[in-house]
Scaffold this active site. Structure first.
Site, PDB file in Angstrom:
ATOM      1  N   VAL A  83       0.844  -1.208   0.000  1.00 12.26           N
ATOM      2  CA  VAL A  83       0.000   0.000   0.000  1.00 12.26           C
ATOM      3  C   VAL A  83       0.876   1.254   0.000  1.00 12.26           C
ATOM      4  CG1 VAL A  83      -1.750   1.302   1.273  1.00 12.26           C
ATOM      5  CG2 VAL A  83      -1.887  -1.194   1.216  1.00 12.26           C
ATOM      6  N   ASN A 121      11.667  -0.406   7.360  1.00 11.62           N
ATOM      7  CA  ASN A 121      12.781  -1.260   7.811  1.00 11.62           C
ATOM      8  C   ASN A 121      12.890  -2.520   6.939  1.00 11.62           C
ATOM      9  OD1 ASN A 121      10.655  -2.827   8.597  1.00 11.62           O
ATOM     10  ND2 ASN A 121      11.323  -3.139  10.709  1.00 11.62           N
ATOM     11  N   LYS A 130       4.737  -4.492  19.218  1.00 13.16           N
ATOM     12  CA  LYS A 130       5.607  -3.316  19.410  1.00 13.16           C
ATOM     13  C   LYS A 130       5.474  -2.352  18.230  1.00 13.16           C
ATOM     14  CE  LYS A 130       9.289  -5.323  22.238  1.00 13.16           C
ATOM     15  NZ  LYS A 130      10.654  -5.882  22.194  1.00 13.16           N
ATOM     16  N   ASN A 170       5.300   6.681  18.810  1.00 11.21           N
ATOM     17  CA  ASN A 170       6.394   7.485  18.224  1.00 11.21           C
ATOM     18  C   ASN A 170       5.891   8.414  17.123  1.00 11.21           C
ATOM     19  OD1 ASN A 170       8.334   6.419  19.925  1.00 11.21           O
ATOM     20  ND2 ASN A 170       8.761   4.688  18.563  1.00 11.21           N
ATOM     21  N   TYR A 206      -1.807  -8.811  16.051  1.00  8.97           N
ATOM     22  CA  TYR A 206      -2.150  -7.827  15.012  1.00  8.97           C
ATOM     23  C   TYR A 206      -3.433  -7.090  15.390  1.00  8.97           C
ATOM     24  CZ  TYR A 206      -3.179  -6.070  10.260  1.00  8.97           C
ATOM     25  OH  TYR A 206      -3.458  -5.289   9.160  1.00  8.97           O
TER      26      TYR A 206
HETATM   27  P1  NAD Z   1       3.038  -4.728   3.616  1.00 11.75           P
HETATM   28  O1  NAD Z   1       3.556  -5.810   4.495  1.00 11.75           O
HETATM   29  O2  NAD Z   1       3.224  -4.840   2.145  1.00 11.75           O
HETATM   30  O3  NAD Z   1       3.664  -3.324   4.058  1.00 11.75           O
HETATM   31  C1  NAD Z   1       4.016  -3.000   5.379  1.00 11.75           C
HETATM   32  C2  NAD Z   1       5.323  -2.214   5.341  1.00 11.75           C
HETATM   33  O4  NAD Z   1       5.685  -1.837   6.679  1.00 11.75           O
HETATM   34  C3  NAD Z   1       6.493  -3.045   4.794  1.00 11.75           C
HETATM   35  O5  NAD Z   1       7.228  -2.291   3.864  1.00 11.75           O
HETATM   36  C4  NAD Z   1       7.323  -3.352   6.036  1.00 11.75           C
HETATM   37  O6  NAD Z   1       8.682  -3.560   5.750  1.00 11.75           O
HETATM   38  C5  NAD Z   1       7.060  -2.122   6.883  1.00 11.75           C
HETATM   39  N1  NAD Z   1       7.294  -2.330   8.325  1.00 11.75           N
HETATM   40  C6  NAD Z   1       6.818  -3.357   9.083  1.00 11.75           C
HETATM   41  N2  NAD Z   1       7.234  -3.193  10.363  1.00 11.75           N
HETATM   42  C7  NAD Z   1       7.954  -2.044  10.395  1.00 11.75           C
HETATM   43  C8  NAD Z   1       8.645  -1.351  11.424  1.00 11.75           C
HETATM   44  N3  NAD Z   1       8.687  -1.812  12.687  1.00 11.75           N
HETATM   45  N4  NAD Z   1       9.313  -0.215  11.120  1.00 11.75           N
HETATM   46  C9  NAD Z   1       9.291   0.270   9.837  1.00 11.75           C
HETATM   47  N5  NAD Z   1       8.659  -0.348   8.818  1.00 11.75           N
HETATM   48  C10 NAD Z   1       8.003  -1.498   9.108  1.00 11.75           C
HETATM   49  O7  NAD Z   1       1.493  -4.554   3.979  1.00 11.75           O
HETATM   50  P2  NAD Z   1       0.385  -3.599   3.314  1.00 11.75           P
HETATM   51  O8  NAD Z   1      -0.675  -4.453   2.787  1.00 11.75           O
HETATM   52  O9  NAD Z   1       1.032  -2.606   2.424  1.00 11.75           O
HETATM   53  O10 NAD Z   1      -0.198  -2.876   4.605  1.00 11.75           O
HETATM   54  C11 NAD Z   1       0.105  -1.517   4.913  1.00 11.75           C
HETATM   55  C12 NAD Z   1      -0.708  -1.074   6.115  1.00 11.75           C
HETATM   56  O11 NAD Z   1      -2.110  -1.153   5.822  1.00 11.75           O
HETATM   57  C13 NAD Z   1      -0.463  -1.915   7.361  1.00 11.75           C
HETATM   58  O12 NAD Z   1      -0.458  -1.080   8.492  1.00 11.75           O
HETATM   59  C14 NAD Z   1      -1.666  -2.833   7.408  1.00 11.75           C
HETATM   60  O13 NAD Z   1      -1.983  -3.223   8.719  1.00 11.75           O
HETATM   61  C15 NAD Z   1      -2.754  -1.939   6.813  1.00 11.75           C
HETATM   62  N6  NAD Z   1      -3.832  -2.769   6.222  1.00 11.75           N
HETATM   63  C16 NAD Z   1      -3.650  -3.379   5.007  1.00 11.75           C
HETATM   64  C17 NAD Z   1      -4.658  -4.189   4.499  1.00 11.75           C
HETATM   65  C18 NAD Z   1      -4.522  -4.864   3.160  1.00 11.75           C
HETATM   66  O14 NAD Z   1      -5.439  -5.616   2.802  1.00 11.75           O
HETATM   67  N7  NAD Z   1      -3.494  -4.628   2.375  1.00 11.75           N
HETATM   68  C19 NAD Z   1      -5.840  -4.378   5.221  1.00 11.75           C
HETATM   69  C20 NAD Z   1      -5.962  -3.777   6.474  1.00 11.75           C
HETATM   70  C21 NAD Z   1      -4.959  -2.950   6.948  1.00 11.75           C
END
Ligand code: NAD
Ligand code: UDP
Length: 313
Positions: A12, A32, A89, A97, A143
């Site tokens: 996203v 990260n 965390k 933060n 989660y």
């Molecule tokens: P994704 O796993 O592709 O992206 C998450 C990103 O966060 C990754 O680039 C990862 O490296 C980074 N990340 C994880 N922990 C981290 C940390 N401690 N410090 C810095 N970076 C960190 O997932 P996504 O589908 O792109 O989801 C993005 C956000 O949208 C998330 O918060 C997720 O909970 C939320 N979300 C997504 C969906 C979906 O269907 N895609 C649905 C509900 C909520």
């Protein structure tokens, strides 16, 4: 405007960075690489308005920004369950933060929350007023409860420190730039079908989800951040058309007719929600937003993306 996107290299986040740059903003992408790689942002690195910071949201950060989109968090069950303590965390310390950063900068901040706050829901479709049904001891709790606590923090920072917050609850979203090893159902089925491997349905396949194409989410997300009526949410962003997982598998196979894949059934994971569909009346009313892209069209674009990706690898 100077905008920070945490988790900006993810599925996203990378689409969001692209859109914010196209609007002429300066974008700082923080990640990260826990569940992503440089690949999704490779084409952005040469843009003078784009900066990448290798940073973990669990560690405080001091920079100057006008807006923050807080997306950093693994989103796929297999990834967030790999190190559940770290997942909590990331959600909780990450929210603190980033809210501190927003407070110090007087910046506006949007939280990417999730339909998982509703757990295995007792009301259907899910409205924002429903408090949810989450097992706080289960495998998904790191989660679900992490995201619920993050929402609490957002509302407490708003009440206590007047931080300008926005909270969106995202329902299952799919599209290009999902990682090949993401593990969520849409990318799994497409990759399995393209590789002529069995499509793995967990359980009987009669559980439901509502699948939203990424472009619809990004449109809703930016509308929510930029709405000038001080509407803070939480607001559901998802596609209200509901499918069973079996129907999804059949549709993927129909769209990849050359595939020799069969469907196989595997055990249903613990606490897997039985049904999921957003009520989007609030988003429609407050943001004038409704998703535009039908599942079949979104799947076609995603199939093309993975075809190219598998060719390259
Ligand atoms: P994704 O796993 O592709 O992206 C998450 C990103 O966060 C990754 O680039 C990862 O490296 C980074 N990340 C994880 N922990 C981290 C940390 N401690 N410090 C810095 N970076 C960190 O997932 P996504 O589908 O792109 O989801 C993005 C956000 O949208 C998330 O918060 C997720 O909970 C939320 N979300 C997504 C969906 C979906 O269907 N895609 C649905 C509900 C909520
Ligand atoms: N699922 C499946 N096969 C897979 C991956 C997932 O049948 O290869 C099911 C999963 O059990 C769930 C639904 O598809 O019922 C959606 O799973 P996903 O991991 O995409 O998202 P979430 O469960 O968080 O909605």
């Amino acid at each position: 405007m100077k905008i920070l996107v945490t988790g900006g290299a993810g599925f996203v986040g990378s689409h969001l960075c692209q859109k914010l740059l196209a609007q002429g903003n300066e974008v700082i992408c923080l990640d990260n690489f826990q569940t992503s790689s440089k690949e999704n942002i490779q084409n952005l690195l040469t843009n003078p308005k784009f900066t990448f910071i290798l940073h973990d949201v669990t560690v405080p950060l001091e920079i100057k920004v006008d807006q923050i989109y807080n997306l950093a968090c693994p989103a796929s069950p297999i990834h967030y369950q790999l190190d559940p303590v770290k997942t909590v965390k990331t959600s909780v310390l990450g929210a603190i933060n980033m809210l501190e950063l927003a407070k110090n900068n007087q910046a506006q901040i949007l939280q990417a929350s999730t339909s998982e706050v509703y757990g295995d829901p007792h009301i259907h479709p899910q409205t924002e007023t429903y408090w949810g049904n989450v097992n706080c001891l289960g495998l998904r709790a790191c989660y679900d409860e992490g995201k619920r606590c993050a929402e609490t923090l957002f509302f407490d920072y708003h009440r206590q420190f007047k931080v300008a917050i926005r909270v969106i609850r995202i329902f299952n979203t799919y599209g290009p730039q999902m990682a090949e090893n993401d593990g969520r159902v849409v990318s799994n089925f497409i990759i399995q079908a393209l590789k002529n491997e069995p499509l793995t349905i967990f359980g009987q396949g009669n559980q439901t989800r509502s699948f939203q194409y990424i472009d619809d989410l990004i449109a809703g997300m930016t509308k929510m951040m930029d709405n000038d009526q001080d509407f803070i949410g939480p607001v559901n962003l998802g596609n209200p058309t509901e499918f069973t997982i079996k129907e999804l598998a059949e549709l993927v196979l129909k769209l990849i007719p050359q595939s020799a894949s069969q469907i196989v059934y595997q055990p249903l994971p613990e606490d897997d929600p039985r049904q999921r569909r957003p009520d989007i009346a609030l988003a429609q009313k407050k943001l004038n937003w409704v998703p535009q892209i039908k599942l079949e069209d979104g799947l076609k674009a995603t199939i093309e993306y993975f075809k190219e990706k598998l060719k390259k690898h």
